[in-house]
Design a protein around this motif. Structure first.
Motif, mmCIF file in Angstrom:
data_model
loop_
_atom_site.group_PDB
_atom_site.id
_atom_site.type_symbol
_atom_site.label_atom_id
_atom_site.label_comp_id
_atom_site.label_asym_id
_atom_site.label_seq_id
_atom_site.Cartn_x
_atom_site.Cartn_y
_atom_site.Cartn_z
ATOM 1 N N MET A 1 -43.386 -9.841 4.057
ATOM 2 C CA MET A 1 -42.025 -10.312 4.227
ATOM 3 C C MET A 1 -41.146 -9.592 3.197
ATOM 4 S SD MET A 1 -40.628 -14.215 4.325
ATOM 5 C CE MET A 1 -40.948 -14.674 2.653
ATOM 6 N N THR A 2 -40.013 -9.100 3.651
ATOM 7 C CA THR A 2 -39.058 -8.394 2.803
ATOM 8 C C THR A 2 -37.686 -9.030 2.969
ATOM 9 O OG1 THR A 2 -40.276 -6.344 3.169
ATOM 10 C CG2 THR A 2 -38.052 -6.138 2.304
ATOM 11 N N THR A 3 -36.964 -9.196 1.871
ATOM 12 C CA THR A 3 -35.611 -9.736 1.930
ATOM 13 C C THR A 3 -34.653 -8.720 1.335
ATOM 14 O OG1 THR A 3 -36.440 -11.994 1.735
ATOM 15 C CG2 THR A 3 -34.107 -11.646 1.270
ATOM 16 N N LEU A 4 -33.592 -8.417 2.095
ATOM 17 C CA LEU A 4 -32.588 -7.437 1.686
ATOM 18 C C LEU A 4 -31.200 -8.036 1.852
ATOM 19 C CD1 LEU A 4 -34.011 -4.522 3.835
ATOM 20 C CD2 LEU A 4 -34.305 -4.761 1.383
ATOM 21 N N SER A 5 -30.238 -7.493 1.125
ATOM 22 C CA SER A 5 -28.852 -7.884 1.376
ATOM 23 C C SER A 5 -28.425 -7.271 2.714
ATOM 24 C CB SER A 5 -27.935 -7.390 0.259
ATOM 25 O OG SER A 5 -27.811 -5.982 0.310
ATOM 26 N N LEU A 6 -27.358 -7.761 3.265
ATOM 27 C CA LEU A 6 -26.847 -7.234 4.529
ATOM 28 C C LEU A 6 -26.544 -5.747 4.399
ATOM 29 C CD1 LEU A 6 -25.818 -7.645 7.422
ATOM 30 C CD2 LEU A 6 -23.638 -8.384 6.449
ATOM 31 N N SER A 31 -19.879 -7.397 11.697
ATOM 32 C CA SER A 31 -18.760 -6.677 11.090
ATOM 33 C C SER A 31 -17.918 -7.612 10.229
ATOM 34 C CB SER A 31 -17.898 -6.040 12.184
ATOM 35 O OG SER A 31 -16.781 -5.395 11.625
ATOM 36 N N GLN A 32 -17.657 -8.811 10.716
ATOM 37 C CA GLN A 32 -16.868 -9.783 9.961
ATOM 38 C C GLN A 32 -17.586 -10.202 8.684
ATOM 39 O OE1 GLN A 32 -16.035 -12.954 12.699
ATOM 40 N NE2 GLN A 32 -14.383 -11.830 13.715
ATOM 41 N N MET A 33 -18.908 -10.357 8.761
ATOM 42 C CA MET A 33 -19.686 -10.703 7.564
ATOM 43 C C MET A 33 -19.542 -9.625 6.496
ATOM 44 S SD MET A 33 -23.259 -12.008 9.147
ATOM 45 C CE MET A 33 -23.271 -13.026 10.599
ATOM 46 N N LEU A 34 -19.591 -8.373 6.929
ATOM 47 C CA LEU A 34 -19.442 -7.250 5.998
ATOM 48 C C LEU A 34 -18.051 -7.217 5.379
ATOM 49 C CD1 LEU A 34 -21.224 -4.294 7.803
ATOM 50 C CD2 LEU A 34 -21.760 -5.190 5.546
ATOM 51 N N ARG A 35 -17.032 -7.328 6.228
ATOM 52 C CA ARG A 35 -15.649 -7.242 5.732
ATOM 53 C C ARG A 35 -15.311 -8.381 4.781
ATOM 54 N NH1 ARG A 35 -12.126 -7.826 9.959
ATOM 55 N NH2 ARG A 35 -13.747 -8.007 11.503
ATOM 56 N N ALA A 36 -15.880 -9.571 5.038
ATOM 57 C CA ALA A 36 -15.615 -10.737 4.192
ATOM 58 C C ALA A 36 -16.474 -10.734 2.930
ATOM 59 C CB ALA A 36 -15.867 -12.018 4.987
ATOM 60 N N LYS A 37 -17.390 -9.763 2.825
ATOM 61 C CA LYS A 37 -18.282 -9.639 1.674
ATOM 62 C C LYS A 37 -19.083 -10.914 1.441
ATOM 63 C CE LYS A 37 -15.257 -6.271 -0.362
ATOM 64 N NZ LYS A 37 -15.669 -5.029 -0.752
ATOM 65 N N ARG A 38 -19.556 -11.512 2.547
ATOM 66 C CA ARG A 38 -20.385 -12.709 2.452
ATOM 67 C C ARG A 38 -21.766 -12.332 1.915
ATOM 68 N NH1 ARG A 38 -19.674 -15.462 8.219
ATOM 69 N NH2 ARG A 38 -21.332 -16.774 7.398
ATOM 70 N N ASP A 39 -22.392 -13.235 1.193
ATOM 71 C CA ASP A 39 -23.708 -12.992 0.591
ATOM 72 C C ASP A 39 -24.787 -13.334 1.630
ATOM 73 O OD1 ASP A 39 -25.816 -12.488 -1.077
ATOM 74 O OD2 ASP A 39 -25.316 -14.053 -2.534
ATOM 75 N N ILE A 40 -24.999 -12.416 2.562
ATOM 76 C CA ILE A 40 -25.963 -12.594 3.647
ATOM 77 C C ILE A 40 -27.254 -11.890 3.259
ATOM 78 C CG2 ILE A 40 -26.431 -12.193 6.097
ATOM 79 C CD1 ILE A 40 -24.030 -14.050 5.624
ATOM 80 N N ARG A 41 -28.375 -12.593 3.409
ATOM 81 C CA ARG A 41 -29.691 -12.028 3.127
ATOM 82 C C ARG A 41 -30.461 -11.896 4.438
ATOM 83 N NH1 ARG A 41 -30.213 -12.273 -2.589
ATOM 84 N NH2 ARG A 41 -28.026 -12.414 -3.175
ATOM 85 N N ILE A 42 -31.021 -10.718 4.664
ATOM 86 C CA ILE A 42 -31.804 -10.431 5.863
ATOM 87 C C ILE A 42 -33.276 -10.448 5.479
ATOM 88 C CG2 ILE A 42 -32.220 -8.809 7.751
ATOM 89 C CD1 ILE A 42 -29.334 -9.921 7.649
ATOM 90 N N THR A 43 -34.055 -11.275 6.170
ATOM 91 C CA THR A 43 -35.490 -11.355 5.923
ATOM 92 C C THR A 43 -36.215 -10.707 7.086
ATOM 93 O OG1 THR A 43 -35.205 -13.408 4.703
ATOM 94 C CG2 THR A 43 -37.424 -12.910 5.472
ATOM 95 N N ILE A 44 -37.065 -9.748 6.768
ATOM 96 C CA ILE A 44 -37.892 -9.093 7.775
ATOM 97 C C ILE A 44 -39.306 -9.632 7.586
ATOM 98 C CG2 ILE A 44 -38.708 -6.903 8.715
ATOM 99 C CD1 ILE A 44 -36.356 -5.583 7.148
ATOM 100 N N HIS A 45 -39.772 -10.408 8.546
ATOM 101 C CA HIS A 45 -41.092 -11.008 8.467
ATOM 102 C C HIS A 45 -42.168 -9.984 8.819
ATOM 103 C CE1 HIS A 45 -39.583 -15.102 7.869
ATOM 104 N NE2 HIS A 45 -38.591 -14.738 8.670
ATOM 105 N N ASP A 46 -43.389 -10.273 8.423
ATOM 106 C CA ASP A 46 -44.508 -9.359 8.653
ATOM 107 C C ASP A 46 -44.726 -9.063 10.134
ATOM 108 O OD1 ASP A 46 -44.971 -9.178 5.926
ATOM 109 O OD2 ASP A 46 -46.404 -10.841 5.940
ATOM 110 N N ASP A 47 -44.366 -10.010 11.009
ATOM 111 C CA ASP A 47 -44.533 -9.799 12.450
ATOM 112 C C ASP A 47 -43.348 -9.060 13.077
ATOM 113 O OD1 ASP A 47 -42.557 -11.737 12.440
ATOM 114 O OD2 ASP A 47 -43.686 -13.204 13.618
ATOM 115 N N GLY A 48 -42.373 -8.643 12.242
ATOM 116 C CA GLY A 48 -41.222 -7.890 12.726
ATOM 117 C C GLY A 48 -40.005 -8.734 13.047
#
Length: 65
Positions: A1-6, A31-48
């Protein structure tokens, strides 16, 4: 499992459209999440599987004092 910022996810793993499809949302929402600079974390699980969550302070809204 990997966690990255948006921003990190988009820089190295795909486009806004690809992420939106994986999350079941519209590209414009990403796009709105990026423009608003929201603290979004993307988790990529081992199963994809890809999951997103937002880190917010508690309380999230400032009270009118």
């Amino acid at each position: 499992m990997t966690t990255l910022s948006l921003e990190q996810y988009l820089a190295g793993h795909g486009t806004q459209n690809d992420l939106a499809k994986a999350l079941g949302i519209q590209q414009s929402a990403v796009s709105q999440m990026l423009r608003a600079k929201r603290d979004i974390r993307i988790t990529i699980h081992d199963d994809g599987q890809i999951q997103a969550s937002e880190v917010r302070p508690i309380p999230a809204r400032k009270s009118a004092a």
